[in-house]
Design a protein around this motif. Structure first.
Motif, PDB file in Angstrom:
ATOM      1  N   VAL A  78      -1.819   4.415 -13.375  1.00 31.64           N
ATOM      2  CA  VAL A  78      -2.968   5.323 -13.443  1.00 31.64           C
ATOM      3  C   VAL A  78      -4.232   4.495 -13.668  1.00 31.64           C
ATOM      4  N   GLY A  79      -5.242   4.783 -12.900  1.00 31.77           N
ATOM      5  CA  GLY A  79      -6.497   4.063 -13.023  1.00 31.77           C
ATOM      6  C   GLY A  79      -6.696   3.004 -11.961  1.00 31.77           C
ATOM      7  N   VAL A  80      -5.578   2.593 -11.247  1.00 35.66           N
ATOM      8  CA  VAL A  80      -5.711   1.597 -10.187  1.00 35.66           C
ATOM      9  C   VAL A  80      -6.133   2.313  -8.915  1.00 35.66           C
ATOM     10  N   SER A  81      -7.200   1.877  -8.289  1.00 38.45           N
ATOM     11  CA  SER A  81      -7.741   2.533  -7.096  1.00 38.45           C
ATOM     12  C   SER A  81      -6.992   2.075  -5.848  1.00 38.45           C
ATOM     13  N   VAL A  82      -6.501   3.017  -5.047  1.00 36.62           N
ATOM     14  CA  VAL A  82      -5.812   2.725  -3.786  1.00 36.62           C
ATOM     15  C   VAL A  82      -6.551   3.454  -2.672  1.00 36.62           C
ATOM     16  N   ASP A  83      -6.854   2.741  -1.598  1.00 33.40           N
ATOM     17  CA  ASP A  83      -7.595   3.344  -0.486  1.00 33.40           C
ATOM     18  C   ASP A  83      -6.672   4.264   0.297  1.00 33.40           C
ATOM     19  N   PRO A  84      -6.908   5.582   0.304  1.00 34.68           N
ATOM     20  CA  PRO A  84      -6.005   6.489   1.031  1.00 34.68           C
ATOM     21  C   PRO A  84      -6.046   6.263   2.537  1.00 34.68           C
TER      22      PRO A  84
END
Length: 463
Positions: free
Chosen positions: A335-341
């Motif tokens: 949670v909190g790690v940004s992943v490019d959709p």
């Protein structure tokens, strides 16, 4: 001619083939040209049918209609069955005999209600019992596909009733055993129709084709509880699981001769040739794996691939893939790690929305490396929704590489920035979490009664 007397048995096989049975019989002819020669059809007639009808299904239908028109009452079930038996097609002969006899069955008669028995005491009305059996209306489970495939007597006719085109049916038939054809057809229908691929829909089609027994068996299968998940502590062989999308590129790098592996996995020469065309060797291996896992779905396991490699003497590659299959799947980001959709694979619920945003899907397909023959097949065979079919085929062939980002880049290179922006918005809308219910505001305290003002003193008289 006098009608046969009541009680006189008439062999239905000696009767002329009924119009209602022509289409069902056509699907049972394995090699219509050989049957046509056995039935004394001329070479020019056979050549004319072959020239004027591209799809094999159309050729079989045209041959039957022409033969019946020429021979009239002599075009009987019995004569066709004898021709098939002389060609050693005993299975097709038996199925056509069953089609003939099914058409002779009278419709079921309604049974009269029993007479009410006299009773001195009034009986209370029976209470409706809650049904313990679920209705056959759910989506077909992956675990049931092979069972259902064994119950389909004429999968081609079922496929046509479900809206599958002739070219798709012909492609499934090519270089596959009948058992494989049925499994591939079911997998393809479930993948394309998603929520519409239900037990109820399949049962309705079978009932409309007169296959009541098969429909009843599938209904019973749906009513059985699904296979339970293993309890905590029970050991499950990870190699029996389906190959994960995340592992496809790593497995592709371990295949020394993918063409030989593809042949062992019953992939046809036309498919292999199509994969080889205009692709680099590394890309060929990835496309082969994506296509195999898409078509066979539940059967495309690590174990199956390892067995094929061992049979080819590739123990080293088999061991490395076994180690890969036994590794736990990649963990989801914390949670909190940004992943490019946009880098994710296009999801099924978004396909129809994306299809509506593509201004010229043929140009997009060409830019994505789809061959001209495949595009032409989609145009001819899927006139109702060709864009949706193109997206399904592209995702099926490319797997995890069929991303929103890849599609958006192609649209931008074609100058379609508006469509690219709308597809990006569709992707990000799918990533939004569902709205959380807001807490109700605190109720306001009831108004306090205000004290009445003091009365004014009476006016004093002026002197």
């Amino acid at each position: 001619m006098q009608q046969p007397s009541v009680g006189v048995s008439v062999d239905p096989l000696k009767g002329e083939i009924r119009d209602a049975d022509i289409e069902r019989i056509a699907w049972e002819l394995p090699n219509w040209q050989s049957v046509a020669k056995k039935l004394d059809m001329g070479y020019h007639d056979i050549e004319g049918i072959y020239t004027n009808h591209r799809a094999r299904a159309d050729q079989r239908m045209s041959f039957l209609i022409k033969w019946i028109e020429k021979n009239g009452p002599a075009a009987t079930y019995e004569r066709l069955i004898e021709a098939l038996k002389s060609l050693r097609e005993q299975g097709a002969a038996k199925r056509i005999e069953r089609i003939c006899k099914q058409g002779q069955k009278p419709p079921p008669q309604l049974q009269p209600l029993p007479e009410p028995q006299p009773s001195s005491q009034p009986q209370p009305p029976p209470q409706p019992q809650p049904s313990s059996q679920p209705q056959p209306n759910g989506k077909i489970r992956d675990a049931d596909i092979k069972w259902i495939a064994g119950e389909l007597p004429q999968w081609q006719l079922v496929a046509k009733q479900l809206g599958m085109g002739y070219l798709d049916i012909e492609e499934i038939e090519t270089n596959r055993t009948p058992a494989e054809q049925r499994v591939v057809f079911l997998n393809r229908w479930i993948f394309r129709d998603e929520t519409a691929a239900t037990y109820k829909k399949l049962i309705e089609v079978l009932m409309s084709l007169g296959e009541q027994e098969a429909a009843e068996r599938i209904a019973k299968l749906e009513q059985q509880p699904s296979m339970q998940q293993p309890s905590v502590g029970v050991s499950v062989d990870p190699l029996k699981g389906r190959i994960r999308d995340a592992d496809i590129r790593r497995i592709a790098g371990e295949l020394p001769n993918w063409q030989l592996v593809a042949k062992k996995l019953d992939m046809g020469p036309r498919d292999i040739e199509d994969i080889e065309t205009n692709r680099a060797p590394a890309e060929q291996r990835v496309v082969f794996l994506n296509r195999w896992t898409f078509r066979d779905e539940t059967a495309a396991t690590y174990k199956k691939l390892i067995e094929v490699l061992m049979s080819l003497g590739e123990q080293g590659a088999a061991e490395r893939i076994a180690k890969l299959g036994q590794q736990p799947p990649m963990q989801q980001p914390s949670v909190g790690v940004s992943v490019d959709p946009l880098k994710g694979k296009i999801q099924g619920p978004d396909i129809r929305r994306i299809a509506g945003e593509l201004p010229n899907w043929q140009l997009v397909a060409t830019e994505l490396g789809m061959g001209y023959q495949v595009i032409e097949g989609i145009v001819n065979n899927h006139r109702a929704a060709p864009t949706v079919e193109f997206l399904h085929q592209w995702i099926g062939n490319n797997g995890a590489d069929a991303t929103y980002e890849k599609l958006i880049e192609v649209l931008k290179s074609l100058g379609e920035r508006g469509a690219a922006e709308r597809i990006e918005r569709i992707c990000k809308q799918g990533q939004k979490p569902p709205p959380q219910p807001q807490p109700l505001p605190e109720p306001l305290p009831p108004p306090q009664p205000q004290p009445l003002p003091e009365p004014l003193p009476p006016p004093q008289p002026q002197p």
